[in-house]
Design an enzyme around this catalytic site. Structure first.
Site: not given
Length: 159
Positions: A58, A60, A88, A91
């Site tokens: 992801h 992040e 999420c 993260c």
């Protein structure tokens, strides 16, 4: 003249949006993220789980990894993470472990958000670190890049 906090946040979020555009061009879900400390950009990334064949890639997570490499430490105190969508659970956990000071995000994620929508992990006082959260910076632009991407996918159909 000194920049206002909102003006600064919008400036950095525009860079995160540009990263989201790069993700979209690569066929990835268009999410962009960057990490700043003391007005200096440490890392700027976008979603890459498909191209990297890595479910943890992801935006992040990639930004945290890149910033940690730049500073030579997995802890990132005094940093602000800018991301186009609410992080999420995965993260949010990484943000906490990295000791990020502040999170700024654009669009809420009502189906998976762990900062304000479904969970409030970053402000949970039972944990050993909390993160200041600013939501809704360039909300409409951040939401539109995502909705446009998924609308295009629905028109094209499954691949």
């Amino acid at each position: 003249m000194r920049e206002t906090a909102l003006g600064t946040d919008e400036k950095w979020m525009r860079i995160a949006l540009a990263e989201a555009g790069l993700a979209r061009e690569a066929g990835e879900v268009p999410v962009g993220a960057l990490i700043v400390r003391n007005g200096v950009l440490l890392a700027s990334t976008h979603n890459s789980p498909i191209s990297l064949q890595d479910p943890s890639a992801h935006a992040e997570i990639l930004a945290l990894r890149a910033a940690a490499a730049v500073v030579g430490n997995y802890r990132l105190p005094g940093t602000t993470l800018y991301v186009t969508i609410e992080p999420c659970i995965m993260c949010a956990g990484a943000i906490l472990h990295a000791r990020v000071e502040r999170l700024v995000f654009g669009a809420e994620d009502p189906k998976g958000g762990a900062a304000v929508s479904l969970y409030r992990l970053l402000e949970d006082r039972r944990l050993n670190h909390t993160v200041a959260v600013t939501e809704g910076v360039l909300r409409q632009a951040c939401a539109e890049i995502l909705s446009g991407f998924f609308q295009g996918k629905r028109l094209i159909g499954p691949s």
